[in-house]
Design a protein around this motif. Structure first.
Motif, PDB file in Angstrom:
ATOM      1  N   LYS A   1       0.825  -1.214   0.000  1.00 63.53           N
ATOM      2  CA  LYS A   1       0.000   0.000   0.000  1.00 63.53           C
ATOM      3  C   LYS A   1       0.858   1.263   0.000  1.00 63.53           C
ATOM      4  O   LYS A   1       0.529   2.264  -0.656  1.00 63.53           O
ATOM      5  CB  LYS A   1      -0.915   0.003   1.219  1.00 63.53           C
ATOM      6  N   GLU A   2       1.995   1.216   0.745  1.00 61.01           N
ATOM      7  CA  GLU A   2       2.840   2.408   0.820  1.00 61.01           C
ATOM      8  C   GLU A   2       3.485   2.729  -0.539  1.00 61.01           C
ATOM      9  O   GLU A   2       3.747   3.893  -0.864  1.00 61.01           O
ATOM     10  CB  GLU A   2       3.923   2.272   1.906  1.00 61.01           C
ATOM     11  N   VAL A   3       3.730   1.699  -1.342  1.00 62.80           N
ATOM     12  CA  VAL A   3       4.304   1.902  -2.680  1.00 62.80           C
ATOM     13  C   VAL A   3       3.263   2.548  -3.589  1.00 62.80           C
ATOM     14  O   VAL A   3       3.558   3.495  -4.336  1.00 62.80           O
ATOM     15  CB  VAL A   3       4.798   0.559  -3.274  1.00 62.80           C
ATOM     16  N   ILE A   4       2.022   2.047  -3.522  1.00 60.97           N
ATOM     17  CA  ILE A   4       0.927   2.633  -4.298  1.00 60.97           C
ATOM     18  C   ILE A   4       0.727   4.100  -3.890  1.00 60.97           C
ATOM     19  O   ILE A   4       0.552   4.978  -4.733  1.00 60.97           O
ATOM     20  CB  ILE A   4      -0.379   1.829  -4.090  1.00 60.97           C
ATOM     21  N   HIS A   5       0.767   4.347  -2.586  1.00 64.08           N
ATOM     22  CA  HIS A   5       0.602   5.699  -2.053  1.00 64.08           C
ATOM     23  C   HIS A   5       1.695   6.638  -2.601  1.00 64.08           C
ATOM     24  O   HIS A   5       1.413   7.774  -3.014  1.00 64.08           O
ATOM     25  CB  HIS A   5       0.657   5.655  -0.523  1.00 64.08           C
ATOM     26  N   SER A   6       2.945   6.168  -2.621  1.00 69.25           N
ATOM     27  CA  SER A   6       4.066   6.983  -3.127  1.00 69.25           C
ATOM     28  C   SER A   6       3.895   7.285  -4.608  1.00 69.25           C
ATOM     29  O   SER A   6       4.139   8.413  -5.063  1.00 69.25           O
ATOM     30  CB  SER A   6       5.399   6.262  -2.901  1.00 69.25           C
ATOM     31  N   ALA A   7       3.493   6.261  -5.394  1.00 69.74           N
ATOM     32  CA  ALA A   7       3.295   6.457  -6.831  1.00 69.74           C
ATOM     33  C   ALA A   7       2.179   7.461  -7.086  1.00 69.74           C
ATOM     34  O   ALA A   7       2.289   8.335  -7.961  1.00 69.74           O
ATOM     35  CB  ALA A   7       2.976   5.119  -7.497  1.00 69.74           C
ATOM     36  N   ALA A   8       1.082   7.362  -6.309  1.00 67.76           N
ATOM     37  CA  ALA A   8      -0.037   8.295  -6.449  1.00 67.76           C
ATOM     38  C   ALA A   8       0.393   9.718  -6.104  1.00 67.76           C
ATOM     39  O   ALA A   8      -0.024  10.690  -6.751  1.00 67.76           O
ATOM     40  CB  ALA A   8      -1.198   7.855  -5.565  1.00 67.76           C
ATOM     41  N   SER A   9       1.235   9.860  -5.087  1.00 71.91           N
ATOM     42  CA  SER A   9       1.737  11.181  -4.688  1.00 71.91           C
ATOM     43  C   SER A   9       2.552  11.820  -5.808  1.00 71.91           C
ATOM     44  O   SER A   9       2.497  13.034  -6.029  1.00 71.91           O
ATOM     45  CB  SER A   9       2.596  11.064  -3.424  1.00 71.91           C
ATOM     46  N   ILE A  10       3.331  10.986  -6.509  1.00 70.42           N
ATOM     47  CA  ILE A  10       4.126  11.485  -7.639  1.00 70.42           C
ATOM     48  C   ILE A  10       3.197  11.949  -8.760  1.00 70.42           C
ATOM     49  O   ILE A  10       3.392  13.006  -9.370  1.00 70.42           O
ATOM     50  CB  ILE A  10       5.109  10.402  -8.140  1.00 70.42           C
ATOM     51  N   ALA A  11       2.145  11.136  -9.051  1.00 69.37           N
ATOM     52  CA  ALA A  11       1.167  11.510 -10.081  1.00 69.37           C
ATOM     53  C   ALA A  11       0.497  12.834  -9.720  1.00 69.37           C
ATOM     54  O   ALA A  11       0.288  13.701 -10.584  1.00 69.37           O
ATOM     55  CB  ALA A  11       0.126  10.405 -10.227  1.00 69.37           C
ATOM     56  N   ALA A  12       0.174  13.017  -8.433  1.00 71.40           N
ATOM     57  CA  ALA A  12      -0.456  14.256  -7.975  1.00 71.40           C
ATOM     58  C   ALA A  12       0.497  15.444  -8.121  1.00 71.40           C
ATOM     59  O   ALA A  12       0.093  16.550  -8.496  1.00 71.40           O
ATOM     60  CB  ALA A  12      -0.895  14.101  -6.521  1.00 71.40           C
ATOM     61  N   TYR A  13       1.784  15.201  -7.840  1.00 71.67           N
ATOM     62  CA  TYR A  13       2.782  16.269  -7.924  1.00 71.67           C
ATOM     63  C   TYR A  13       2.904  16.778  -9.362  1.00 71.67           C
ATOM     64  O   TYR A  13       3.044  17.978  -9.595  1.00 71.67           O
ATOM     65  CB  TYR A  13       4.130  15.757  -7.421  1.00 71.67           C
ATOM     66  N   TYR A  14       2.884  15.832 -10.337  1.00 75.48           N
ATOM     67  CA  TYR A  14       2.995  16.224 -11.743  1.00 75.48           C
ATOM     68  C   TYR A  14       1.617  16.417 -12.375  1.00 75.48           C
ATOM     69  O   TYR A  14       1.310  15.873 -13.435  1.00 75.48           O
ATOM     70  CB  TYR A  14       3.831  15.203 -12.517  1.00 75.48           C
ATOM     71  N   SER A  15       0.789  17.188 -11.671  1.00 77.71           N
ATOM     72  CA  SER A  15      -0.544  17.524 -12.179  1.00 77.71           C
ATOM     73  C   SER A  15      -0.832  18.987 -11.876  1.00 77.71           C
ATOM     74  O   SER A  15      -0.075  19.657 -11.155  1.00 77.71           O
ATOM     75  CB  SER A  15      -1.599  16.635 -11.519  1.00 77.71           C
ATOM     76  N   LYS A  16      -1.948  19.471 -12.404  1.00 74.49           N
ATOM     77  CA  LYS A  16      -2.332  20.860 -12.155  1.00 74.49           C
ATOM     78  C   LYS A  16      -2.853  21.068 -10.735  1.00 74.49           C
ATOM     79  O   LYS A  16      -3.112  22.193 -10.316  1.00 74.49           O
ATOM     80  CB  LYS A  16      -3.375  21.292 -13.181  1.00 74.49           C
ATOM     81  N   ALA A  17      -3.010  19.928 -10.002  1.00 69.66           N
ATOM     82  CA  ALA A  17      -3.473  20.012  -8.613  1.00 69.66           C
ATOM     83  C   ALA A  17      -2.307  19.963  -7.626  1.00 69.66           C
ATOM     84  O   ALA A  17      -2.488  19.659  -6.446  1.00 69.66           O
ATOM     85  CB  ALA A  17      -4.455  18.876  -8.330  1.00 69.66           C
ATOM     86  N   ARG A  18      -1.103  20.270  -8.116  1.00 68.45           N
ATOM     87  CA  ARG A  18       0.105  20.154  -7.291  1.00 68.45           C
ATOM     88  C   ARG A  18       0.026  20.921  -5.978  1.00 68.45           C
ATOM     89  O   ARG A  18       0.537  20.482  -4.957  1.00 68.45           O
ATOM     90  CB  ARG A  18       1.316  20.642  -8.097  1.00 68.45           C
ATOM     91  N   ASN A  19      -0.611  22.082  -5.986  1.00 68.74           N
ATOM     92  CA  ASN A  19      -0.625  22.936  -4.789  1.00 68.74           C
ATOM     93  C   ASN A  19      -1.764  22.632  -3.817  1.00 68.74           C
ATOM     94  O   ASN A  19      -1.903  23.297  -2.785  1.00 68.74           O
ATOM     95  CB  ASN A  19      -0.677  24.407  -5.204  1.00 68.74           C
ATOM     96  N   ALA A  20      -2.590  21.637  -4.139  1.00 66.87           N
ATOM     97  CA  ALA A  20      -3.683  21.263  -3.229  1.00 66.87           C
ATOM     98  C   ALA A  20      -3.131  20.476  -2.048  1.00 66.87           C
ATOM     99  O   ALA A  20      -2.060  19.862  -2.138  1.00 66.87           O
ATOM    100  CB  ALA A  20      -4.721  20.434  -3.978  1.00 66.87           C
ATOM    101  N   SER A  21      -3.861  20.475  -0.936  1.00 62.80           N
ATOM    102  CA  SER A  21      -3.383  19.739   0.244  1.00 62.80           C
ATOM    103  C   SER A  21      -3.549  18.234   0.058  1.00 62.80           C
ATOM    104  O   SER A  21      -2.677  17.455   0.426  1.00 62.80           O
ATOM    105  CB  SER A  21      -4.132  20.206   1.496  1.00 62.80           C
TER     106      SER A  21
END
Length: 531
Positions: free
Chosen positions: A470-490
């Motif tokens: 689960k922690e690996v999936i969580h990290s990958a999702a965080s990277i996807a979120a970082y490289y999106s237009k929603a980067r500055n959201a909490s």
């Protein structure tokens, strides 16, 4: 040292012993700055080939052990020498030139002057043909091209330093032997010459000359360009040395090592240039990030402004462009307002800017840490390359670099989560398509932010049978979120599924796909910590 007078003298003597009596069959060139002379001895039925190079730094005349003539792309030269018998080989004018004396007063002369190396065919001292610049030399007397040596007496000037005195009076010996003589005399080259030093130097040159009359054939090397010498060099006592049977073997080995050394230096320079450029780019990025960080560091001031608007909300009206506020410090500040917003909305606008900038500070700090580690790795690689002197190791590094340059997957951002899992991220619509359609396996996990534009993100899964932590999936999702237009959201909703459930239908524009059987996870946009 290839074109040193004493080396050339030894080459002339060696050739005199080995090719006198041979007939010149053909002279031609099939490579720039190199001349090939085919020789044949009808009595012994043996054939030999000489290679003459006028390449700067590689000016030599050498018998080749093995050689195959090209079937095409060669040009015959100095054709009037064909069929002529070599009667004797020696120095021309006792200078850095080797002459082949032939019948009918013909001579083939090879010169070894740094910028003017050339081969001439003469008939009673008149040049009838030449390898280089034929039009400039034809019909001239050979002595106009090869001037007699200067035989002036010793030049003595009491103001000269030792090395200037030696160069004025013993230029014939060349830099290497001049340096050796000064070393043997235990005199510093910067010292001013005097009568005692002059006498000592002249005596040492006489001894050195005697040594050169009965030469040794020594090759010195020390992770640098190899050095050839006809005497033992005391000033190179820290170098490795090998002695050869004759001048031919010495030059052949020198050329082999020199070519390898030059190839090594070329490769080394190429890698150093490449890494230096990458380090410079990394430094520019870090500098840019630091400027952004400074810009975002006043986020607290935005919160204070938002609070000030709320505290004075009764004094502000919709349509106001600005508002003056007296701070606790007694300083009055002017707050800019948006005319189309109410006072509460203006305050909220400043609070949102505050949150974004505060979030950006954390992201920028992480990126600076990441880029500094990338820069440190590049600098470490650069130092390793500078210390490399083995051609094979450098070639391996060069091939690895070329593979990286030609690697299509270099178009993706790559993050290693641990020894098992790696995340690949597209950089634009084209690389998104390439990643999803070509480089994502069916069982890889595919991620994309819900409700916002962003990069295609793939978690590489090598073991189909093993559940992804689960922690690996969580990290990958965080990277996807970082490289999106929603980067500055909490927190950001990120959808994911196995790549086999990601479909690109006919007519879809570049980078567009549909997902099936997706799951959604809420994560904070962040990059993994580089270890």
């Amino acid at each position: 040292m290839l074109n040193n007078y004493f080396t050339i003298r030894e080459v002339a003597e060696y050739l005199n012993r080995n090719i006198s009596g041979y007939i010149i069959n053909e002279i031609y060139t099939q490579e720039k700055n190199k001349l090939l002379i085919e020789l044949i001895n009808h009595e012994t039925k043996t054939e030999k080939i000489l290679e003459y190079s006028v390449e700067r730094g590689f000016n030599y005349l050498l018998l080749k052990d093995n050689f195959t003539k090209a079937k095409k792309n060669y040009v015959n030269l100095l054709e009037d020498s064909s069929g002529e018998k070599i009667i004797r080989v020696g120095l021309y004018n006792e200078d850095r030139a080797i002459k082949f004396e032939m019948s009918n007063d013909k001579q083939l002369i090879f010169t070894f002057f740094s910028n003017k190396a050339n081969a001439f065919l003469t008939d009673i001292s008149i040049i009838t043909d030449s390898f280089k610049d034929r039009a400039d030399h034809i019909n001239k007397n050979i002595q106009e091209v090869i001037l007699p040596k200067n035989t002036n007496q010793i030049i003595y000037n009491e103001k000269d330093p030792v090395d200037a005195y030696v160069k004025k009076n013993h230029k014939l010996y060349g830099d290497l032997y001049m340096k050796e003589v000064i070393y043997r005399c235990k005199i510093l080259k910067e010292e001013i010459i005097d009568e005692i030093k002059s006498e000592k130097i002249e005596k040492e040159f006489q001894l050195t000359h005697k040594e050169l009359d009965y030469p040794k054939f020594i090759l010195y090397s020390k992770n640098t360009e190899p050095i050839i010498s006809l005497i033992a060099l005391r000033h190179l006592k820290d170098y490795e040395s090998r002695e050869f049977e004759n001048v031919h073997s010495l030059i052949a080995e020198y050329l082999k090592l020199r070519y390898r050394h030059d190839k090594t230096e070329t490769l080394k320079h190429s890698r150093i240039k490449e890494l230096t450029k990458k380090i410079g780019n990394a430094e520019q990025k870090i500098s840019g990030l630091k400027i952004q960080l400074i810009h975002c560091s006043d986020s607290e001031n935005l919160r204070i402004i938002g609070d000030a608007i709320l505290q004075n909300i009764y004094k502000i009206n919709r349509g106001d462009k600005k508002f003056s506020h007296l701070q606790d410090t007694g300083e009055e500040i002017e707050i800019k307002l948006k005319e189309n917003l109410s006072p509460a909305e203006n305050a909220q606008n400043y609070f949102e800017k505050y949150k974004k900038q505060k979030k950006s500070v954390s992201i920028l700090k992480d990126k600076i840490i990441f880029m500094n580690k990338e820069k440190a790795k590049l600098e470490s690689d650069l130092e390793k390359i500078k210390d490399m002197n083995e051609y094979k190791i450098l070639l391996k590094e060069e091939k690895k670099s070329e593979l990286n340059k030609n690697d299509e997957t270099s178009r993706f951002r790559k993050f290693s989560l641990n020894s098992k899992y790696e995340v690949w991220v597209g950089k634009d619509s084209a690389s998104n398509d390439l990643l999803t359609t070509k480089y994502a396996a069916q069982n890889d996990l595919w991620f994309h932010v819900r409700g916002a534009g962003g990069s295609h993100t793939v978690l590489k899964v090598s073991n189909k049978k093993e559940d992804v932590p689960k922690e690996v999936i969580h990290s990958a999702a965080s990277i996807a979120a970082y490289y999106s237009k929603a980067r500055n959201a909490s927190t950001v909703p990120v959808a994911y599924c196995e790549k086999k459930y990601v479909k690109k239908k006919k007519g879809f524009k570049q980078g567009s796909v549909v997902m099936e059987r997706e799951k959604v996870i809420f994560v904070k946009p962040v990059l993994p910590v580089v270890k």
